[in-house]
Design an enzyme around this catalytic site. Structure first.
Site, short mmCIF file in Angstrom:
data_model
loop_
_atom_site.label_atom_id
_atom_site.label_comp_id
_atom_site.label_asym_id
_atom_site.label_seq_id
_atom_site.Cartn_x
_atom_site.Cartn_y
_atom_site.Cartn_z
N ILE A 172 -9.05 8.05 7.70
CA ILE A 172 -10.31 9.57 7.88
C ILE A 172 -11.37 8.03 8.51
O ILE A 172 -10.87 6.63 7.71
CB ILE A 172 -10.47 9.68 6.40
N TYR A 212 0.41 -1.03 -0.04
CA TYR A 212 -0.34 0.39 -0.03
C TYR A 212 0.72 1.31 -0.04
O TYR A 212 0.79 2.31 -0.66
CB TYR A 212 -1.25 -0.02 1.32
P1 NAI Z 1 -13.56 2.49 0.66
O1 NAI Z 1 -12.64 1.35 0.67
O2 NAI Z 1 -14.14 2.68 2.12
O3 NAI Z 1 -13.54 2.75 -0.54
C1 NAI Z 1 -13.01 1.75 -1.23
C2 NAI Z 1 -13.60 2.17 -2.93
O4 NAI Z 1 -12.87 1.86 -4.28
C3 NAI Z 1 -14.71 1.81 -2.77
O5 NAI Z 1 -15.87 2.41 -3.27
C4 NAI Z 1 -14.42 0.39 -3.66
O6 NAI Z 1 -15.50 -0.03 -4.67
C5 NAI Z 1 -13.50 0.53 -4.46
N1 NAI Z 1 -12.77 -0.32 -5.41
C6 NAI Z 1 -12.09 -0.98 -4.51
N2 NAI Z 1 -11.98 -1.91 -5.85
C7 NAI Z 1 -12.05 -1.23 -6.90
C8 NAI Z 1 -10.98 -1.89 -8.04
N3 NAI Z 1 -10.31 -2.97 -8.35
N4 NAI Z 1 -11.75 -1.80 -9.46
C9 NAI Z 1 -12.82 -0.11 -8.76
N5 NAI Z 1 -13.11 0.22 -7.90
C10 NAI Z 1 -12.51 -0.19 -6.50
O7 NAI Z 1 -12.07 3.05 0.22
P2 NAI Z 1 -12.19 5.01 1.57
O8 NAI Z 1 -11.49 4.67 3.06
O9 NAI Z 1 -13.44 6.15 1.20
O10 NAI Z 1 -10.47 5.33 0.17
C11 NAI Z 1 -10.24 5.93 -0.74
C12 NAI Z 1 -9.27 6.31 -1.28
O11 NAI Z 1 -8.80 6.82 -0.23
C13 NAI Z 1 -8.27 5.40 -1.22
O12 NAI Z 1 -7.40 4.94 -2.84
C14 NAI Z 1 -7.43 4.50 0.01
O13 NAI Z 1 -6.25 4.01 -0.97
C15 NAI Z 1 -7.59 5.94 -0.28
N6 NAI Z 1 -7.54 6.90 1.63
C16 NAI Z 1 -8.32 6.51 2.97
C17 NAI Z 1 -7.53 6.89 3.52
C18 NAI Z 1 -8.48 6.46 5.04
O14 NAI Z 1 -8.23 6.47 6.17
N7 NAI Z 1 -10.03 5.65 4.57
C19 NAI Z 1 -6.37 7.61 3.87
C20 NAI Z 1 -5.84 7.86 2.98
C21 NAI Z 1 -6.18 7.70 1.33
#
Ligand code: NAI
Length: 279
Positions: free
Chosen positions: A217, A172
């Site tokens: 987040i 990651y």
């Molecule tokens: P989440 O797990 O709630 O949502 C992830 C989204 O990505 C979902 O809509 C899912 O359908 C989509 N997704 C997953 N695999 C996929 C694929 N192979 N093809 C198309 N879509 C796909 O994640 P969250 O927390 O909303 O994170 C969103 C972004 O922010 C991610 O890139 C994550 O790495 C990044 N992020 C999140 C943090 C956190 O603390 N939640 C902190 C820093 C970065």
């Protein structure tokens, strides 16, 4: 009195002007968490939202319903961004449906955590394919469309983990650090092409490429962490709490406005102070 000093303030004012009216934004992973908040924040400024999703169709439709209730248009696009062909197809679908693509938000991301010694080939490859290669192939497909119009925005959601590393997250962290190099290279190539085409006038909306690096987040991704890990994480955040998806989305919205034309190749932290030395 100067408009900047009235009680409404500049953010409320810019919301009222709906500066993204007529623009089309593709947000990957728009079904939930940070992606859903970004969809809402861009729609709030009048953008049409093309929400990408992988499996969670019911959730993405819920996001779109909320946006349509607000008066903006939406479409949903299924695809696994771990495959280059899906990335190209999704971008093609958006253009076919809406006739243009102005904003690309590379938000979708996954984790598959294991210590280095226990990480399998599959853990490594899947995370790199979705988080890094997905952003590359989507941006590669979107860039010529933006160059053709002489304006555009690409924003990739990286992570504080890409800046600091984290135990159990070599895959990651590498994918999220990789987004920094990707962002800077796309920013340079976009700026050079815009200069070549004489599109860099002082009033140009520009074609900018930036990354946003959230800290921890409160979304499903973080809810998957064991309680004791979450407690330790929160203790490392100077502001003493997790962030909210909306707090990331407002930075993305800001970067997508025309007035942000002079900001490119940057990483914007939204992390409660986590990235400061000593944290
Ligand atoms: P989440 O797990 O709630 O949502 C992830 C989204 O990505 C979902 O809509 C899912 O359908 C989509 N997704 C997953 N695999 C996929 C694929 N192979 N093809 C198309 N879509 C796909 O994640 P969250 O927390 O909303 O994170 C969103 C972004 O922010 C991610 O890139 C994550 O790495 C990044 N992020 C999140 C943090 C956190 O603390 N939640 C902190 C820093 C970065």
């Amino acid at each position: 009195m100067n408009a900047m000093h009235t009680s409404t303030g500049p953010i409320e004012q810019s919301t009222r002007t709906r500066e993204l009216t007529g623009r089309v934004a593709l947000v990957t992973g728009g079904s939930r968490g940070i992606g859903a908040a970004i969809c809402l924040a861009l729609a709030e400024q009048g953008a049409t939202i093309a929400a990408g999703y992988h499996r969670d169709e019911a959730q993405v439709k819920q996001t779109c319903k909320a946006i349509e209730a607000h008066g903006e248009k939406t479409s949903v696009h299924r695809g696994n961004i771990g495959f280059a062909d899906d990335c190209r197809r999704v971008v093609g679908e958006v253009v076919e449906e809406h006739g243009r693509l102005d904003i690309l938000i590379n938000n979708a991301g996954i984790t598959s955590d294991h210590s280095v010694l226990k990480m399998t080939d599959d853990d490594w490859n899947r995370v790199l394919e979705v988080n890094l290669s997905g952003a590359f192939f989507l941006s590669q497909a979107a860039l010529p469309l933006m160059l053709e119009r002489g304006a555009g925005r690409i924003v990739s959601i990286s992570s504080v983990i890409g800046q600091q590393g984290n135990i159990g997250q070599a895959n990651y962290a590498a994918s999220k650090s990789g987004l920094f190099g990707l962002t800077m290279t796309f920013a340079r190539e976009a700026a050079r092409a815009m200069l070549r085409d004489e599109r860099h006038g002082p009033n140009s909306a520009g074609l900018t490429v930036n990354a946003v690096a959230p800290g921890f987040i409160a979304t499903d991704m973080v809810a998957a962490l064991p309680a004791e890990v979450l407690e330790k994480v929160t203790a490392r955040i100077p502001t003493g709490r997790l962030g909210r998806p909306e707090e990331v989305a407002r930075v993305v919205q800001f970067l997508c406005l025309d007035a942000s034309a002079y900001i490119t190749g940057q990483v914007w932290g939204v992390n409660g102070g986590m990235e400061m030395a000593g944290h």
